[in-house]
Design an enzyme around this catalytic site. Structure first.
Site, PDB file in Angstrom:
ATOM      1  N   GLU A  70      10.669  15.131  15.658  1.00  0.00           N
ATOM      2  CA  GLU A  70      10.950  15.058  14.227  1.00  0.00           C
ATOM      3  C   GLU A  70      10.078  16.098  13.508  1.00  0.00           C
ATOM      4  O   GLU A  70       8.852  16.016  13.545  1.00  0.00           O
ATOM      5  CB  GLU A  70      10.615  13.657  13.720  1.00  0.00           C
ATOM      6  CG  GLU A  70      10.993  13.433  12.285  1.00  0.00           C
ATOM      7  CD  GLU A  70      10.683  12.009  11.801  1.00  0.00           C
ATOM      8  OE1 GLU A  70       9.619  11.476  12.135  1.00  0.00           O
ATOM      9  OE2 GLU A  70      11.524  11.464  11.066  1.00  0.00           O
TER      10      GLU A  70
ATOM     11  N   GLU B 299      10.532   0.723  10.136  1.00  0.00           N
ATOM     12  CA  GLU B 299      11.550   1.739   9.857  1.00  0.00           C
ATOM     13  C   GLU B 299      10.853   3.065  10.117  1.00  0.00           C
ATOM     14  O   GLU B 299       9.989   3.479   9.354  1.00  0.00           O
ATOM     15  CB  GLU B 299      12.014   1.585   8.411  1.00  0.00           C
ATOM     16  CG  GLU B 299      13.361   2.216   8.170  1.00  0.00           C
ATOM     17  CD  GLU B 299      13.226   3.657   7.749  1.00  0.00           C
ATOM     18  OE1 GLU B 299      13.292   4.527   8.661  1.00  0.00           O
ATOM     19  OE2 GLU B 299      13.060   3.925   6.554  1.00  0.00           O
TER      20      GLU B 299
ATOM     21  N   LYS C  30       0.851  -1.195   0.000  1.00  0.00           N
ATOM     22  CA  LYS C  30       0.000   0.000   0.000  1.00  0.00           C
ATOM     23  C   LYS C  30       0.887   1.244   0.000  1.00  0.00           C
ATOM     24  O   LYS C  30       1.563   1.527   0.991  1.00  0.00           O
ATOM     25  CB  LYS C  30      -0.897   0.042   1.235  1.00  0.00           C
ATOM     26  CG  LYS C  30      -1.947   1.151   1.101  1.00  0.00           C
ATOM     27  CD  LYS C  30      -2.576   1.545   2.414  1.00  0.00           C
ATOM     28  CE  LYS C  30      -1.765   2.543   3.191  1.00  0.00           C
ATOM     29  NZ  LYS C  30      -1.601   3.855   2.521  1.00  0.00           N
TER      30      LYS C  30
ATOM     31  N   CYS D 258      13.592  10.465   6.714  1.00  0.00           N
ATOM     32  CA  CYS D 258      13.609   9.912   8.075  1.00  0.00           C
ATOM     33  C   CYS D 258      14.997  10.037   8.697  1.00  0.00           C
ATOM     34  O   CYS D 258      15.120  10.202   9.900  1.00  0.00           O
ATOM     35  CB  CYS D 258      13.142   8.477   8.077  1.00  0.00           C
ATOM     36  SG  CYS D 258      13.925   7.483   6.811  1.00  0.00           S
TER      37      CYS D 258
HETATM   38  P1  NAI Z   1       2.219   7.875   8.551  1.00  0.00           P
HETATM   39  O1  NAI Z   1       3.111   7.053   9.385  1.00  0.00           O
HETATM   40  O2  NAI Z   1       0.875   8.200   9.049  1.00  0.00           O
HETATM   41  O3  NAI Z   1       2.011   7.172   7.126  1.00  0.00           O
HETATM   42  C1  NAI Z   1       2.873   6.217   6.562  1.00  0.00           C
HETATM   43  C2  NAI Z   1       2.055   5.122   5.902  1.00  0.00           C
HETATM   44  O4  NAI Z   1       1.306   4.415   6.877  1.00  0.00           O
HETATM   45  C3  NAI Z   1       1.031   5.621   4.879  1.00  0.00           C
HETATM   46  O5  NAI Z   1       0.971   4.687   3.825  1.00  0.00           O
HETATM   47  C4  NAI Z   1      -0.263   5.615   5.671  1.00  0.00           C
HETATM   48  O6  NAI Z   1      -1.396   5.471   4.867  1.00  0.00           O
HETATM   49  C5  NAI Z   1      -0.095   4.381   6.542  1.00  0.00           C
HETATM   50  N1  NAI Z   1      -0.837   4.390   7.802  1.00  0.00           N
HETATM   51  C6  NAI Z   1      -1.277   5.451   8.517  1.00  0.00           C
HETATM   52  N2  NAI Z   1      -1.907   5.031   9.623  1.00  0.00           N
HETATM   53  C7  NAI Z   1      -1.861   3.680   9.618  1.00  0.00           C
HETATM   54  C8  NAI Z   1      -2.327   2.668  10.508  1.00  0.00           C
HETATM   55  N3  NAI Z   1      -2.947   2.967  11.632  1.00  0.00           N
HETATM   56  N4  NAI Z   1      -2.104   1.381  10.188  1.00  0.00           N
HETATM   57  C9  NAI Z   1      -1.451   1.063   9.066  1.00  0.00           C
HETATM   58  N5  NAI Z   1      -0.988   1.966   8.191  1.00  0.00           N
HETATM   59  C10 NAI Z   1      -1.190   3.268   8.457  1.00  0.00           C
HETATM   60  O7  NAI Z   1       2.958   9.179   8.177  1.00  0.00           O
HETATM   61  P2  NAI Z   1       2.301  10.540   7.691  1.00  0.00           P
HETATM   62  O8  NAI Z   1       0.997  10.828   8.321  1.00  0.00           O
HETATM   63  O9  NAI Z   1       2.314  10.498   6.253  1.00  0.00           O
HETATM   64  O10 NAI Z   1       3.317  11.579   8.286  1.00  0.00           O
HETATM   65  C11 NAI Z   1       3.240  11.954   9.646  1.00  0.00           C
HETATM   66  C12 NAI Z   1       4.617  12.149  10.195  1.00  0.00           C
HETATM   67  O11 NAI Z   1       5.315  10.917  10.165  1.00  0.00           O
HETATM   68  C13 NAI Z   1       5.491  13.075   9.402  1.00  0.00           C
HETATM   69  O12 NAI Z   1       5.310  14.384   9.782  1.00  0.00           O
HETATM   70  C14 NAI Z   1       6.850  12.596   9.724  1.00  0.00           C
HETATM   71  O13 NAI Z   1       7.276  13.180  10.928  1.00  0.00           O
HETATM   72  C15 NAI Z   1       6.667  11.121   9.931  1.00  0.00           C
HETATM   73  N6  NAI Z   1       7.060  10.309   8.789  1.00  0.00           N
HETATM   74  C16 NAI Z   1       8.196   9.606   8.875  1.00  0.00           C
HETATM   75  C17 NAI Z   1       8.617   8.845   7.809  1.00  0.00           C
HETATM   76  C18 NAI Z   1       9.855   8.074   7.875  1.00  0.00           C
HETATM   77  O14 NAI Z   1      10.309   7.589   6.854  1.00  0.00           O
HETATM   78  N7  NAI Z   1      10.434   7.900   9.021  1.00  0.00           N
HETATM   79  C19 NAI Z   1       7.874   8.802   6.561  1.00  0.00           C
HETATM   80  C20 NAI Z   1       6.636   9.545   6.586  1.00  0.00           C
HETATM   81  C21 NAI Z   1       6.287  10.273   7.667  1.00  0.00           C
END
Ligand code: NAI
Length: 795
Positions: free
Chosen positions: A402, A271, A197, A305
């Protein structure tokens, strides 16, 4: 007066950038072939888009919609998992060479359509074409090439391992195609099938990739792509027929997934976020370091990240460094991502822009000093300027949280020790960058940093041959390198299961005054009375009392963790040779008391003397095994395509809570203990609840074997109650739990708090006498975490 004619001299004196636009047309034309409307890619076919459930994906550089994609419903998630399950049997039995050819074909296709992928990615994500063209897309292709090789070699290089089954993969929006490659390439190489996804904001390159799978004739169901938001992710996580979840994203969601999968038996790799330090010593090449900062925090608008978001500068050069940095920031160019001369593109979406703005305001309110360039960002689209904060307190919100945007916070240090302390002063541990011309200093600091990747005089280097992943709350598991493959396999010969040991005669713990006969706790190298003041009676299988052990409680565990934490650094830094000597010495002393330990086993478990002697001998053998491994389970120098030594180290985790099973009460405890301490960890060991006396008898053996105080601590009592305290303890790095299925679930759930690594048996007893090569490797892997240190070279 006539204007001065344009001459080379004039241009040279006042160079300005002209636009260098890349055309969006081929990507838009591709979207049109799908009428800018997508369903999911399930079982090799596109599902019909349902307009009722569609949402727009938008170009962050101008806010214009690019296409409509479908929010998957429960039926579609089910269908995708079912397709992957159906494909699994044939795919997992497909010869490695054939799988390799498919992966190779994927790599070739990505290369052939590289420019289309790059433009599409820039449009959907807002990152500069310079980055998608030169990094995201080539690196995605490289991952498929590299893992084509692993598919080819699996039978020989990973003999004894089998694929896991159906893998659910959830990826973020910051590197859409690259994260897809990091997930799909190793999973397929190892014979798994996947349901992936993409993030709701950036689904387009994944959908283009689905088309590529069709083009190469990949068997239907091997790769399934479903779109939607976090709810779709949740459905995938909770689906009972998924064998593993691989997630990249926020720490918050990672924690929720840890809790959701607890007790399900699903494998998990996470990750997550980071707040990575970028450390500049006063002897660093400052020009290089300034460019390093640009790559560390303004690459992908800081939405990385492992972004080097905390600048730590040696105090003596801080003023000079900040001045030069501001001058460099003034020259950065923010604008249309499809302009090849642009350094920074757009922020992904309004909520992320708001988050950045909110945290920046908070930084100002908390007293930090902000600096931004004099020029303005484009007014159309979601842009944010490069930002520097100085005068930041180490505990400030902007130094701890972050931000995931182009915001750098700077602090100063005076000594290397202070630099390390500041660098490690975060709950994360993803990456770090160290700048110094003194290789001794740089490597010393690299060893001491709690981070899965350390770049020396470099930053943000990635390659398929080198593992990437975090320490602490940055998650667990690695992607890339041989270390990443183990996330997608299990030993083919799973541990031999056997009937559970005779059930523990569950009697209430009785108050006792027989203090002279009660085995105490073993904490910090001393035998200490339990905090509770209670003892628990130990019964033999016939229900007769045979002794007493201390009834440990929360306080005893806390003391034991404290002792282990104090002992861990020095023990971890001991030479492997020295640790091996201690294990050999323990074996020698156990051997000298063979008869006594055998008799104790007979007394506790009513086994035969022959069996008991066999168990003691096996325990001695186990100590020899992990003494032998102590200086042999070493790392590698990975073959990354850079002029760099990419050194892979297997580092200890720190403090491990070890909860022992009831079967083989001596052998299991000694096996787990010797693997953990042999690799440099300190442990808090909870012995078999039913048969704890073999472990408490070990005190005297440990006391006479030169084991430093605190490396092994033993707390007896109610297994699951003690396990829960250990799992919830913020200063424990990992838990190994061998008990009931409910206990396993509880440990996984409770450990979500600080995202400690867990290794649980889901209530399955194992035959501890059999320890295959795979089992040994598993123990060693569980006892270590991989750090990759990149040291570029060249004169
Ligand atoms: P997120 O962690 O909510 O989203 C990442 C993925 O997880 C997306 O595909 C989303 O649809 C999915 N997701 C969201 N909630 C879920 C759940 N309960 N169960 C399973 N899958 C789920 O990240 P988001 O909202 O895009 O960004 C929020 C913050 O996260 C950012 O501001 C940043 O600080 C951090 N982030 C960190 C990343 C990294 O690579 N470490 C990447 C993206 C965001």
């Amino acid at each position: 007066m006539a204007s001065q004619p344009l001459s080379v001299a004039v241009i040279f004196q006042n160079p300005t950038y002209g636009p260098a636009p890349e055309s969006a047309q081929p990507a838009l034309a591709w979207l049109e072939t799908h009428h800018r409307s997508f369903g999911h890619f399930i079982a090799g076919r596109w599902t019909p888009p349902d307009p009722q459930r569609q949402f727009e994906t938008v170009n962050p550089a101008n806010g214009q919609p690019l296409a409509r994609v479908t929010q998957a419903d429960a039926e579609e998630v089910k269908a995708a998992v079912a397709a992957a399950r159906e494909a699994f049997t044939a795919w997992s039995q497909t010869p490695g060479h054939v799988r390799a050819r498919y992966l190779y074909a994927m790599a070739r296709q990505i290369q052939k359509h590289a420019r289309l992928f790059a433009v599409l990615e820039s449009l959907d994500n807002g990152k500069p074409i310079r980055e998608t063209r030169d990094l995201d897309i080539p690196l995605a292709a490289r991952h498929f090439y590299h893992h084509a090789g692993w598919a080819q070699l699996m039978d020989s290089a990973l003999a004894g391992y089998a694929p896991l089954g159906v893998v659910g993969q959830i990826i973020p929006w910051n590197f859409p195609l690259l994260m897809l490659a990091w997930k799909i390439a190793p999973a397929l190489a190892m014979g798994n099938t996947v349901v992936l996804k993409p993030a709701e904001w950036t689904p387009l390159t994944a959908l283009r990739f689905a088309e590529l799978c069709q083009a190469i004739g990949l068997p239907p169901g091997v790769v399934n792509i479903i779109t939607g938001d976090g709810q779709v992710g949740q459905m995938l996580v909770n689906h009972p027929d998924v064998d593993k979840i691989a997630f990249t994203g926020s720490t918050e969601v990672g924690r929720a997934i840890r809790i959701a999968t607890a007790g399900s038996g699903k494998r998990l790799s996470l990750e997550l976020g980071g707040k990575s330090p970028f450390i500049v010593f006063d002897d660093a090449d400052l020009d290089g370091a300034i460019e390093g900062v640009v790559d560390a925090i303004w690459f992908n608008q800081g939405q990385v990240c492992c972004a080097g978001s905390r600048l730590l500068v040696h105090e003596g050069i801080a003023q000079r460094f900040h001045d030069r940095l501001r001058a460099r920031m003034e020259k950065l160019r923010v604008g249309d991502p499809l302009d090849k001369a642009v350094d920074m593109g757009a922020i992904i979406a309004p909520p992320q822009l708001q988050k950045i703005t909110r945290l920046v305001e908070q930084g100002k309110a908390e007293g930090a000093q902000i600096w931004q360039p004099s020029w303005a960002c484009p007014s159309e689209g979601y842009f944010y300027p490069p930002t520097l904060f100085t005068n930041v307190a180490p505990a400030a919100t902007i130094a701890q949280e972050e931000i995931f945007g182009p915001v750098l916070v700077s602090m100063t240090f005076r000594t290397p020790a202070e630099a390390v302390a500041l660098a490690n002063n975060t709950r994360y541990g993803l990456a770090a960058s160290v700048w110094s011309e003194d290789i001794n200093l740089a490597l010393e600091v690299a060893r001491k940093l709690k981070a899965g990747v350390v770049w020396i005089n470099a930053t943000n280097l990635f390659d398929a041959a080198s593992g990437f992943g975090g320490y602490r709350e940055s998650g667990f598991g690695r992607e890339g390198g041989v270390e990443g493959l183990y996330e997608y396999v299990k030993p083919a010969c799973s541990p031999v299961h056997r009937a559970p040991a005779p059930a523990y005669a569950a009697r209430p713990a009785q108050p006792s005054n027989g203090l002279d006969r009660t085995a105490k706790q073993y904490i910090g190298g001393k035998q200490v009375r339990p905090d509770s003041g209670y003892s628990r009676i130990v019964y033999n299988p016939h229900g007769n009392p045979i002794g007493e052990v201390a009834e440990g409680n929360r306080k005893d565990i806390r003391n034991a963790v404290e002792a282990a934490r104090a002992a861990a650094p020095a023990w971890g830094e001991q030479t492997a040779h020295a640790r091996a000597q201690v294990l050999y010495y323990i074996a020698e002393n156990l051997s000298a008391r063979r008869a006594e330990f055998a008799a104790r086993l007979v007394q506790q478990t009513a086994c035969s003397m022959r069996e008991a002697e066999g168990e003691v001998d096996a325990a001695i053998d186990r100590l020899f095994t992990f003494a032998a491994w102590a200086d042999k389970y070493d790392g590698a120098v990975h073959q990354t395509p850079f002029r760099a030594m990419t050194m892979t180290l297997n580092e200890p985790l720190g403090v491990i809570g070890v909860i022992c099973p009831d079967e083989a009460p001596l052998l299991a405890a000694v096996t787990l203990m010797s693997a953990a301490i042999g690799m440099g960890n300190a442990i808090v060991l909870v012995p078999s609840q039913a048969h704890p006396l073999s472990a408490t008898d070990l005190y005297q053996v440990l006391d006479t074997s030169d084991l430093p105080a605190g490396v092994v601590n033993i707390v007896t009592g109610a297994r699951d109650a003690l396990a829960k305290v250990l799992a919830e303890h913020a200063d424990v790095d990992a838990i190994w739990y061998f008990g009931s299925a409910e206990g396993s679930a509880m440990v996984e759930r409770a450990s979500a708090h600080n995202l400690k690594r867990t290794w649980v048996n889901n209530g399955q007893p194992r035959d501890w006498r059999a320890l295959s090569a795979c089992d040994q490797q598993e123990l060693l892997r569980q006892a270590t975490q991989v750090k990759n240190i990149w040291v570029p070279y060249g004169i």
